[in-house]
Design an enzyme around this catalytic site. Structure first.
Site, PDB file in Angstrom:
ATOM      1  N   ASN A  65      25.083  42.680  33.208  1.00  0.00           N
ATOM      2  CA  ASN A  65      24.330  42.524  34.462  1.00  0.00           C
ATOM      3  C   ASN A  65      24.152  43.889  35.118  1.00  0.00           C
ATOM      4  O   ASN A  65      24.624  44.899  34.593  1.00  0.00           O
ATOM      5  CB  ASN A  65      25.021  41.515  35.384  1.00  0.00           C
ATOM      6  CG  ASN A  65      26.418  41.939  35.772  1.00  0.00           C
ATOM      7  OD1 ASN A  65      26.602  42.958  36.424  1.00  0.00           O
ATOM      8  ND2 ASN A  65      27.420  41.178  35.350  1.00  0.00           N
TER       9      ASN A  65
ATOM     10  N   ASP B 178      29.101  35.079  34.439  1.00  0.00           N
ATOM     11  CA  ASP B 178      29.487  33.665  34.561  1.00  0.00           C
ATOM     12  C   ASP B 178      29.442  32.949  33.214  1.00  0.00           C
ATOM     13  O   ASP B 178      30.104  31.934  33.019  1.00  0.00           O
ATOM     14  CB  ASP B 178      28.536  32.955  35.535  1.00  0.00           C
ATOM     15  CG  ASP B 178      28.747  33.450  36.966  1.00  0.00           C
ATOM     16  OD1 ASP B 178      29.861  33.921  37.257  1.00  0.00           O
ATOM     17  OD2 ASP B 178      27.797  33.386  37.777  1.00  0.00           O
TER      18      ASP B 178
ATOM     19  N   LYS C 150      25.692  41.777  12.774  1.00  0.00           N
ATOM     20  CA  LYS C 150      24.501  41.969  13.609  1.00  0.00           C
ATOM     21  C   LYS C 150      23.462  40.873  13.293  1.00  0.00           C
ATOM     22  O   LYS C 150      23.154  40.647  12.112  1.00  0.00           O
ATOM     23  CB  LYS C 150      23.926  43.355  13.320  1.00  0.00           C
ATOM     24  CG  LYS C 150      22.806  43.728  14.244  1.00  0.00           C
ATOM     25  CD  LYS C 150      22.245  45.097  13.906  1.00  0.00           C
ATOM     26  CE  LYS C 150      20.930  45.280  14.651  1.00  0.00           C
ATOM     27  NZ  LYS C 150      20.100  46.304  14.078  1.00  0.00           N
TER      28      LYS C 150
ATOM     29  N   PHE D 129      33.447  38.965  46.873  1.00  0.00           N
ATOM     30  CA  PHE D 129      32.075  39.415  47.109  1.00  0.00           C
ATOM     31  C   PHE D 129      31.144  38.323  46.582  1.00  0.00           C
ATOM     32  O   PHE D 129      31.447  37.698  45.569  1.00  0.00           O
ATOM     33  CB  PHE D 129      31.791  40.728  46.365  1.00  0.00           C
ATOM     34  CG  PHE D 129      32.167  41.942  47.159  1.00  0.00           C
ATOM     35  CD1 PHE D 129      33.502  42.291  47.326  1.00  0.00           C
ATOM     36  CD2 PHE D 129      31.194  42.744  47.740  1.00  0.00           C
ATOM     37  CE1 PHE D 129      33.862  43.406  48.062  1.00  0.00           C
ATOM     38  CE2 PHE D 129      31.547  43.862  48.483  1.00  0.00           C
ATOM     39  CZ  PHE D 129      32.876  44.196  48.644  1.00  0.00           C
TER      40      PHE D 129
ATOM     41  N   LYS E 174      31.959  29.457  48.528  1.00  0.00           N
ATOM     42  CA  LYS E 174      32.771  30.247  47.576  1.00  0.00           C
ATOM     43  C   LYS E 174      34.111  30.625  48.198  1.00  0.00           C
ATOM     44  O   LYS E 174      35.142  30.613  47.535  1.00  0.00           O
ATOM     45  CB  LYS E 174      32.033  31.526  47.162  1.00  0.00           C
ATOM     46  CG  LYS E 174      30.970  31.295  46.106  1.00  0.00           C
ATOM     47  CD  LYS E 174      30.372  32.614  45.654  1.00  0.00           C
ATOM     48  CE  LYS E 174      29.236  32.377  44.660  1.00  0.00           C
ATOM     49  NZ  LYS E 174      28.498  33.609  44.380  1.00  0.00           N
TER      50      LYS E 174
ATOM     51  N   LYS F 136      37.570  29.500  46.395  1.00  0.00           N
ATOM     52  CA  LYS F 136      38.395  30.542  45.771  1.00  0.00           C
ATOM     53  C   LYS F 136      39.602  30.916  46.619  1.00  0.00           C
ATOM     54  O   LYS F 136      40.302  31.879  46.305  1.00  0.00           O
ATOM     55  CB  LYS F 136      37.524  31.778  45.485  1.00  0.00           C
ATOM     56  CG  LYS F 136      36.341  31.450  44.573  1.00  0.00           C
ATOM     57  CD  LYS F 136      35.487  32.650  44.306  1.00  0.00           C
ATOM     58  CE  LYS F 136      34.210  32.216  43.587  1.00  0.00           C
ATOM     59  NZ  LYS F 136      33.541  33.290  42.889  1.00  0.00           N
TER      60      LYS F 136
END
Ligand SMILES: Cc1cc2nc3c(=O)[nH]c(=O)nc-3n(C[C@H](O)[C@H](O)[C@H](O)COP(=O)(O)O)c2cc1C
Length: 401
Positions: free
Chosen positions: A211, A280, A290, A327, A341, A345
Site C-alpha cells: 500500500n 488487511d 514466479k 490510526f 474502530k 480495538k
C-alpha cells in the site's frame, strides 16, 4: 524543536581529525533552533580555526582560559550556567580521561566541571585508543556520572585503521542534544512501541500486494516519543526512511510478521502507537515460483484471505494502565468509522485522517487529522507537519499518563 524548548548549546571541540565535522554540527544545530557557543582546546585550534567556528556560530569562540573576558564575569562559570546542553564533539581520549578524573586545566574541561546541564559526549579516536581498557573505563565512569556518552561508528579511520572509533555523524549527535534538552521525567522511565509503514503480502517470490504508506507518520511519532525521553521500539514495514537515531528498529515485511514482532513486546510497553498501515488481506496461497504470463488468459484470479488485526489482537490482552493509540486512514465517514474502530480495538484514542484530502495521508509530509477519544469527544486539527501532529498526539498521551 518547539519554540518553547530550551536551545542554548555550548559546543566543546577537542583536538582530533574529526574536529572539522564540528562545523556541520554548528550549522545543523543553528538550523534546528540552537544558539551555539564554542569552546576549543588548544589542540583543536591546530585542526580548525576559531575564525571558521566564530563565523558559523555567530558568536565569539573561547580558546584561552586566561584571556581578558568580554564582560566582567567568570567565563567558564557563566558559559556553564548559560548552557542548556553541553556537547563535546569530537571528544578526544585525552579530554574524556580528564573529564572522568575531574581535571579542569583548560577552558573546555573547567566549563564541563562547572556545568550542571546534560552533557553529550561524542568520542572520536583511533581504534586502539578507543578499545584501550583505560578509555573504556573512563567512558563507564562518565556514564555512571550521568554523562550521555555516544557510541562510535566502525569504518576506515583517518590513520588508515579499520574499526570502531569514528565519531558518529553530526546529524545523529544533534538528535541526542535535542533529546537532552527536551526529555522530561514524565517519559524517562516509559517504554513505547510504535508501528510504521506498509506491509508486503507476497503473491509469489518476486511480487507482493502493498500500500501507499510511507512510514513518515510512524517515524515522526517514534522520534517525538524518544526525544521526550522514552525508550522506543519501532516495528517498521519496508520504507525508504533512515532508521532514527537511538531507536530500536525491528524490520518486518508482512502483517503477520508485524503482529508477531508487536505481540512479543507488547506486555512490556507502557504506550503503543499503531501508526502502520498493515495490509488487511493477503494472497491465500502465494506461489512458490514466479507466476508466468499466460498468452491465452487475460485474467489472473487471486484468492485473498483476511489478515489478523494487530491493534485489535493486542487490545484483547491490553492490561490496565497501558495506553494504546490507533490510526484510521479513511476515505469516507471519517469520525463514524474511526469511533467504531476505537471501540473494537480497545484503544484510548484514534487519529483519523481522510487520505483523499489534499495534504493528508500517505506519502506527503503533512496530515489533517481528527482525534477521537474514548469519551466520544472529537478534536479536529488543522493541516500540520507530521512531526507537529506527532507532538500533539504525544501531548494527548501525556495527559493520560
Ligand atoms: C594528526 C593528529 C590527529 C589526532 N587525532 C586524534 C583523535 O582523533 N582522537 C584523539 O583522541 N586524539 C587525537 N590526536 C591526539 C590529540 O590531538 C592529543 O591527545 C591532544 O593532546 C589532545 O588535546 P585535547 O584533548 O586537549 O584537545 C591526534 C593527534 C594528531 C597529531
Amino acid at each position: 524543536m518547539a519554540p518553547t524548548d530550551r536551545r542554548r548549546m555550548v559546543l566543546g571541540i577537542s583536538g582530533g581529525i574529526a574536529a572539522y565535522k564540528a562545523c556541520e554540527l554548528i550549522r545543523l544545530a543553528t538550523k534546528a533552533g540552537f544558539e551555539v557557543r564554542v569552546i576549543m582546546t588548544r589542540a583543536a585550534t591546530e585542526f580548525i580555526t576559531p575564525l571558521t567556528l566564530r563565523t558559523l556560530s555567530n558568536n565569539k569562540v573561547v580558546t584561552d582560559m586566561f584571556e581578558e573576558p568580554e564582560r566582567f564575569e567568570i567565563e567558564h562559570v557563566s558559559l556553564a550556567q548559560w548552557a542548556d546542553v553541553f556537547v563535546v564533539a569530537p571528544a578526544t581520549a585525552n579530554v574524556i580521561g580528564k573529564m572522568a578524573s575531574g581535571i579542569a586545566d583548560d577552558m573546555l574541561t573547567s566549563t564541563v566541571l562547572a556545568c550542571k546541564s546534560p552533557k553529550v559526549i561524542a568520542p572520536a579516536m583511533n581504534t586502539a585508543m578507543w578499545e584501550n581498557p583505560i578509555t573504556q573505563r573512563n567512558i563507564e565512569t562518565l556514564r555512571d556520572f550521568g554523562f550521555i556518552v555516544l557510541r562510535t561508528d566502525k569504518g576506515q579511520l583517518a590513520c588508515g585503521d579499520i574499526g570502531y572509533g569514528r565519531m558518529i555523524p553530526p546529524e545523529r549527535i544533534l538528535q541526542h542534544a535535542i533529546r537532552a534538552v527536551r526529555r522530561s521525567d514524565r517519559w524517562s522511565d516509559l517504554r513505547c512501541l510504535v508501528t510504521a509503514g506498509p506491509t508486503r503480502e507476497p503473491l509469489d517470490p518476486v511480487r507482493f500486494i502493498g500500500n501507499r504508506s510511507s512510514g513518515k507518520m510512524g517515524y515522526a511519532m517514534a522520534v517525538e516519543l524518544w526525544q521526550r525521553g522514552a525508550e522506543v521500539t519501532l516495528v517498521s514495514g519496508p520504507v525508504c526512511l533512515d532508521p532514527p537515531e537511538g531507536i530500536e528498529v525491528v524490520p518486518v515485511s508482512t502483517t503477520r510478521e508485524m503482529l508477531e514482532a508487536c505481540a512479543a513486546r507488547f506486555s512490556s510497553v507502557d504506550v503503543a502507537v499503531f501508526s502502520a498501515a498493515p495490509g488487511d488481506f493477503a494472497p491465500a496461497d502465494p506461489s512458490d515460483s514466479k507466476i508466468k504470463k499466460r498468452p491465452d488468459a487475460g485474467r489472473l484470479v487471486v484468492e485473498l484471505e483476511q489478515n489478523p488485526d494487530i491493534a485489535a489482537a493486542l487490545g484483547e490482552v491490553k492490561r490496565k494502565g497501558q495506553i494504546t493509540v490507533g490510526f484510521a486512514a479513511e476515505t469516507e465517514r471519517l469520525v463514524e468509522n474511526a469511533s467504531s474502530k476505537l471501540a473494537a480495538k480497545n484503544l484510548d484514542m484514534i487519529v483519523a485522517n481522510d487520505v483523499t484530502a489534499e495534504g493528508a495521508g500517505f506519502e506527503v509530509d503533512t496530515n489533517i487529522a481528527s482525534i477521537v477519544y474514548r469519551s466520544g469527544q472529537v478534536e479536529m486539527l488543522d493541516r500540520m507537519a507530521k512531526s507537529q501532529l506527532a507532538a500533539v498526539i504525544a501531548d494527548r498521551i501525556e495527559s493520560l499518563l
